[in-house]
Write a protein that holds these residues in place. Structure first.
Motif, PDB file in Angstrom:
ATOM      1  N   UNK A 152       0.801  -1.234   0.000  1.00 22.63           N
ATOM      2  CA  UNK A 152       0.000   0.000   0.000  1.00 22.63           C
ATOM      3  C   UNK A 152       0.829   1.276   0.000  1.00 22.63           C
ATOM      4  N   UNK A 153       2.061   1.219  -0.518  1.00 24.17           N
ATOM      5  CA  UNK A 153       2.830   2.446  -0.654  1.00 24.17           C
ATOM      6  C   UNK A 153       2.301   3.223  -1.859  1.00 24.17           C
ATOM      7  N   UNK A 154       2.271   4.546  -1.725  1.00 23.21           N
ATOM      8  CA  UNK A 154       1.797   5.378  -2.824  1.00 23.21           C
ATOM      9  C   UNK A 154       2.781   5.315  -3.984  1.00 23.21           C
ATOM     10  N   UNK A 155       4.058   5.307  -3.661  1.00 25.96           N
ATOM     11  CA  UNK A 155       5.089   5.182  -4.693  1.00 25.96           C
ATOM     12  C   UNK A 155       6.367   4.639  -4.068  1.00 25.96           C
ATOM     13  N   UNK A 156       7.198   4.025  -4.900  1.00 31.08           N
ATOM     14  CA  UNK A 156       8.509   3.524  -4.470  1.00 31.08           C
ATOM     15  C   UNK A 156       9.491   3.726  -5.611  1.00 31.08           C
ATOM     16  N   UNK A 157      10.631   4.288  -5.280  1.00 31.16           N
ATOM     17  CA  UNK A 157      11.668   4.549  -6.281  1.00 31.16           C
ATOM     18  C   UNK A 157      13.009   4.071  -5.750  1.00 31.16           C
ATOM     19  N   UNK A 158      13.769   3.448  -6.613  1.00 34.20           N
ATOM     20  CA  UNK A 158      15.141   3.070  -6.282  1.00 34.20           C
ATOM     21  C   UNK A 158      16.052   3.729  -7.303  1.00 34.20           C
ATOM     22  N   UNK A 159      17.009   4.509  -6.815  1.00 34.98           N
ATOM     23  CA  UNK A 159      17.990   5.159  -7.678  1.00 34.98           C
ATOM     24  C   UNK A 159      19.338   4.500  -7.433  1.00 34.98           C
ATOM     25  N   UNK A 160      19.926   3.947  -8.476  1.00 36.38           N
ATOM     26  CA  UNK A 160      21.186   3.216  -8.365  1.00 36.38           C
ATOM     27  C   UNK A 160      22.177   3.787  -9.365  1.00 36.38           C
ATOM     28  N   UNK A 161      23.427   3.853  -8.964  1.00 31.62           N
ATOM     29  CA  UNK A 161      24.479   4.351  -9.841  1.00 31.62           C
ATOM     30  C   UNK A 161      25.161   3.170 -10.525  1.00 31.62           C
ATOM     31  N   UNK A 162      24.995   3.098 -11.860  1.00 31.94           N
ATOM     32  CA  UNK A 162      25.650   2.065 -12.653  1.00 31.94           C
ATOM     33  C   UNK A 162      26.715   2.711 -13.518  1.00 31.94           C
ATOM     34  N   UNK A 163      27.981   2.411 -13.214  1.00 32.62           N
ATOM     35  CA  UNK A 163      29.104   2.921 -14.019  1.00 32.62           C
ATOM     36  C   UNK A 163      29.062   4.434 -14.159  1.00 32.62           C
ATOM     37  N   UNK A 164      28.774   5.120 -13.040  1.00 33.42           N
ATOM     38  CA  UNK A 164      28.785   6.572 -13.051  1.00 33.42           C
ATOM     39  C   UNK A 164      27.509   7.224 -13.536  1.00 33.42           C
ATOM     40  N   UNK A 165      26.505   6.442 -13.891  1.00 35.52           N
ATOM     41  CA  UNK A 165      25.236   6.983 -14.385  1.00 35.52           C
ATOM     42  C   UNK A 165      24.111   6.533 -13.459  1.00 35.52           C
ATOM     43  N   UNK A 166      23.311   7.499 -12.981  1.00 36.42           N
ATOM     44  CA  UNK A 166      22.176   7.168 -12.118  1.00 36.42           C
ATOM     45  C   UNK A 166      21.001   6.644 -12.935  1.00 36.42           C
ATOM     46  N   UNK A 167      20.469   5.515 -12.512  1.00 38.46           N
ATOM     47  CA  UNK A 167      19.275   4.952 -13.142  1.00 38.46           C
ATOM     48  C   UNK A 167      18.189   4.818 -12.091  1.00 38.46           C
ATOM     49  N   UNK A 168      16.953   5.169 -12.470  1.00 36.82           N
ATOM     50  CA  UNK A 168      15.844   5.142 -11.534  1.00 36.82           C
ATOM     51  C   UNK A 168      14.824   4.086 -11.938  1.00 36.82           C
ATOM     52  N   UNK A 169      14.364   3.339 -10.937  1.00 30.86           N
ATOM     53  CA  UNK A 169      13.350   2.308 -11.135  1.00 30.86           C
ATOM     54  C   UNK A 169      12.182   2.655 -10.215  1.00 30.86           C
ATOM     55  N   UNK A 170      10.980   2.721 -10.784  1.00 36.45           N
ATOM     56  CA  UNK A 170       9.854   3.276 -10.036  1.00 36.45           C
ATOM     57  C   UNK A 170       8.596   2.448 -10.199  1.00 36.45           C
ATOM     58  N   UNK A 171       7.711   2.605  -9.211  1.00 35.79           N
ATOM     59  CA  UNK A 171       6.337   2.103  -9.280  1.00 35.79           C
ATOM     60  C   UNK A 171       5.492   3.067  -8.460  1.00 35.79           C
TER      61      UNK A 171
END
Length: 297
Positions: free
Chosen positions: A52-71
Motif C-alpha cells: 500500500x505504498x503510494x510510490x517507491x523509487x530506487x535510484x542506483x548508480x551504474x558505471x557513473x550513471x544514475x538509473x531510476x526504477x519506479x512504481x
C-alpha cells in the motif's frame, strides 16, 4: 472490551501474515531475479502493489550513471481501487550502502507513519539492508561474469593462435600446449605432458640452456631459433620466446613460450648461404682471371 480483544488479535494476526507474505515475495524478488533491472522494478512494484505504498523509487548508480526504477499507485489503482487513499502522504529516503560503499537510495511515499522508530520505518530499514546486500551481490556477480568472459576470450585466443603456445611449470615440464604446437611438433598434448618441451626436442646440443630459462626474472625473456625434430623424424626450425610468470610475491610460477615454425625461411636461407659459399669457392679456385666491368650501353 471482551469482544474487541479477539478482533484486535485477529487484525494483528492478519497484519503480520500480510507482512510475512510480503517479505517472502520481496526475498524471492531480490534473490531469484534474472538481472538487476528486473529485480529493482519488481521490488518497487511489490511495495506499491502489496504494501500500500503510494510510490517507491530506487535510484542506483551504474558505471557513473544514475538509473531510476519506479512504481506508483497511479499505475495500478485502476486494477486495485482499494489502494486509492486520500490519507496524508509521508515521504522517506533511505540510503542504500554495503560495507561503507554507497549504492544509491530508496525513496517511498506512504500513508503509514514513517518517522524514525516507527514500525514502518523499522521494516523499511530492514528492506533497504536486504536490497543493498542483493545489489552488492549482483554487482559482484556481474564483475565475476565480466572477468570470466575475459578469461574465456583469452583462452580462445591462446587456443586458436596461429603460433604455438606452451606453458610449463617452474621446472620446465609441460602443463599446457595449444593446437598449433601439437600440429607443429606432431605430438599430442598427452604425449608431451610433463616433458621438458622447451629444450627436449632440440637437435642442436646447447641451443637452449635449461638453467638460463629457469633463472629468468620478472621482465626477462629468452628468444632464439632451434632446430627441432618432428614426431615423424623430420627436422624443422622453430623460433621461440620464453617468458616467466610470477605471482604477487614475485615468485616464478610458470614459464610461457610462444613458438613459430620458421623452417621455410631457414631452409631457404641455408640454400642461399650454400649457393653463395659454392660461388665464392668457385671464384677462389678458378685458375682463370676474372674481371667484372660495367656493361656497355
Amino acid at each position: 472490551m471482551t469482544q474487541e480483544h479477539p478482533t484486535t488479535l485477529d487484525a494483528e494476526s492478519q497484519r503480520l501474515e500480510r507482512w510475512f507474505l510480503l517479505l517472502g515475495e520481496l526475498s524471492d524478488c531480490l534473490w531469484h531475479a534474472q538481472d538487476v533491472q528486473s529485480m529493482l522494478r519488481g521490488f518497487c512494484q511489490l511495495l506499491v502493489d502489496k504494501a500500500s505504498y503510494v510510490s517507491a523509487d530506487v535510484v542506483v548508480n551504474f558505471n557513473g550513471v544514475n538509473e531510476q526504477f519506479s512504481a506508483s499507485l497511479a499505475q495500478i489503482s485502476s486494477s486495485h481501487p482499494s489502494l486509492a487513499s486520500s490519507s496524508p502522504v509521508n515521504e522517506l529516503t533511505i540510503a542504500l550502502q554495503y560495507a561503507e560503499r554507497s549504492l544509491g537510495e530508496l525513496r517511498v511515499r506512504s500513508p503509514h507513519d514513517l518517522t524514525i522508530g516507527s514500525e514502518a520505518f523499522t521494516i523499511l530499514l530492514r528492506l533497504a539492508e536486504e536490497l543493498s546486500t542483493a545489489l552488492a551481490d549482483f554487482t559482484h556477480t556481474q564483475d565475476h561474469r565480466s572477468l570470466q568472459e575475459s578469461v574465456d576470450i583469452f583462452a580462445l585466443a591462446v587456443e586458436q593462435s596461429p603460433f604455438g603456445v606452451v606453458i610449463t611449470g617452474t621446472t620446465g615440464l609441460l602443463e599446457y600446449c595449444n593446437a598449433s604446437f601439437t600440429l607443429m611438433s606432431g605430438y599430442t598434448q598427452q604425449e608431451l605432458m610433463h616433458l621438458p618441451v622447451l629444450w627436449e626436442n632440440s637437435i642442436v646440443d646447447g641451443a637452449v640452456n635449461p638453467d638460463t630459462l629457469l633463472a629468468l626474472k620478472i621482465g626477462d625473456h629468452w628468444q632464439g631459433e632451434i632446430l627441432c625434430r618432428h614426431k615423424n623424424g623430420q627436422s624443422y626450425w622453430e623460433r621461440q620466446i620464453v617468458s616467466p610468470l610470477h605471482d604477487a610475491e614475485g615468485q616464478m610460477t610458470h614459464l610461457i613460450a610462444v613458438k613459430q615454425d620458421i623452417s621455410d625461411y631457414r631452409f631457404q636461407l641455408d640454400n642461399v648461404e650454400q649457393a653463395l659459399l659454392l660461388r665464392e669457392q668457385a671464384l677462389v679456385s678458378s685458375s682463370n682471371g676474372i674481371m667484372i666491368t660495367p656493361s656497355c650501353m
